[in-house]
Design an enzyme around this catalytic site. Structure first.
Site, short mmCIF file in Angstrom:
data_model
loop_
_atom_site.label_atom_id
_atom_site.label_comp_id
_atom_site.label_asym_id
_atom_site.label_seq_id
_atom_site.Cartn_x
_atom_site.Cartn_y
_atom_site.Cartn_z
CG ASP A 105 -1.87 -1.13 1.28
OD1 ASP A 105 -2.18 -1.68 0.21
OD2 ASP A 105 -2.31 -1.48 2.39
N1 URA Z 1 -1.12 -5.96 3.86
C1 URA Z 1 -1.63 -4.71 3.91
O1 URA Z 1 -2.66 -4.48 4.50
N2 URA Z 1 -0.96 -3.74 3.26
C2 URA Z 1 0.21 -3.93 2.61
O2 URA Z 1 0.78 -2.99 2.06
C3 URA Z 1 0.73 -5.24 2.60
C4 URA Z 1 0.05 -6.24 3.22
#
Ligand code: URA
Length: 244
Positions: A105
């Site tokens: 993310d």
């Molecule tokens: N899980 C999440 O919620 N976000 C990420 O960036 C990676 C794994």
């Protein structure tokens, strides 16, 4: 084999043909230290090319990079998602086929691999491979009693009928974080990659992720000397750790 200047720059930067030609026209490109405005100038193997003063190397077209993703960049090619992780790629490594293996993310930091090798990318992300990934988490709120046991058994997420695969949740100072009203720290190891999985798992346990950092994929740990925002070529030894 000789290659035309515009073809070389398109291949090595991932820019469009039109953007490359515009840059050449605007005197931003030098060959052997001299501004070159001829798109079709044939390059000999050892001639140097600079774009905006940066040396463009003719690196391998099967390049793979290890990156310490900083907060705030998107693992996406969509111009609307800028700033993008691809903006951090040094010009010598830019390539139209460069992709992240999986995604983090925008607000997640840590280890991510970029590659133009489609088969290698699949070997890192294929569900059958079930490669373990380790996440360091800070969260707010209070996690449910027995959170680690629920995760080990296969947590059920609110909006998905299929439970998560068994995973490993380690609470920092076990027992204490569960009692604290305002959150704590934990490590979560997963061998699958559902959308926002870590955040959704912590939410299912009653917390909210405030900081998320991935520091390990398979047997490869984020190197201490790779600062946030930096990337470099993946070494053969690091590649074997990912394939181990
Ligand atoms: N899980 C999440 O919620 N976000 C990420 O960036 C990676 C794994």
């Amino acid at each position: 084999m000789p290659e035309a200047l515009d073809a070389f720059l398109t291949r090595r930067t991932g820019w469009t043909w039109a953007d490359v030609r515009r840059a050449i026209q605007c005197r931003r490109v030098q060959v052997q230290g001299v501004v070159c405005k001829r798109y079709h100038r044939q390059l000999g193997g050892d001639e140097t090319v600079e774009l905006d003063g940066a040396h463009i190397l003719d690196g391998p077209d099967h390049g793979t990079l290890i990156c310490h993703k900083p907060r705030g960049v998107a693992c996406s090619h969509a111009p609307g998602d800028q700033p993008l992780i691809y903006d951090l790629v040094p010009p010598a490594w830019r390539h139209p086929n460069l992709q992240t293996a999986g995604r983090l993310d925008r607000d997640t930091t840590g280890l991510i691999i970029l590659t133009i090798d489609g088969r290698f990318q699949i070997s890192l992300t294929a569900p059958e491979r079930a490669l373990w990934k380790r996440y360091r988490i800070r969260y707010s709120g209070t996690l449910a009693a027995g959170a680690s046991e629920q995760v080990a058994a296969g947590l059920v997420l609110a909006d998905e009928p299929r439970p998560c695969l068994p995973a490993r949740l380690t609470l920092e100072a076990p027992g204490v974080a569960e009692l604290e009203a305002d959150g704590g720290q934990a490590t979560l190891e997963l061998c699958e990659g559902r959308h926002h999985q870590v955040k959704r798992m912590i939410a299912a346990l009653g917390g909210r992720v405030t900081d998320l950092h991935r520091d390990r994929i398979g047997a490869l740990t984020l190197p201490d000397d790779l600062a946030s925002g930096q990337m470099r070529a993946l070494s053969a030894a690091q590649r074997s750790l990912l394939l181990a």
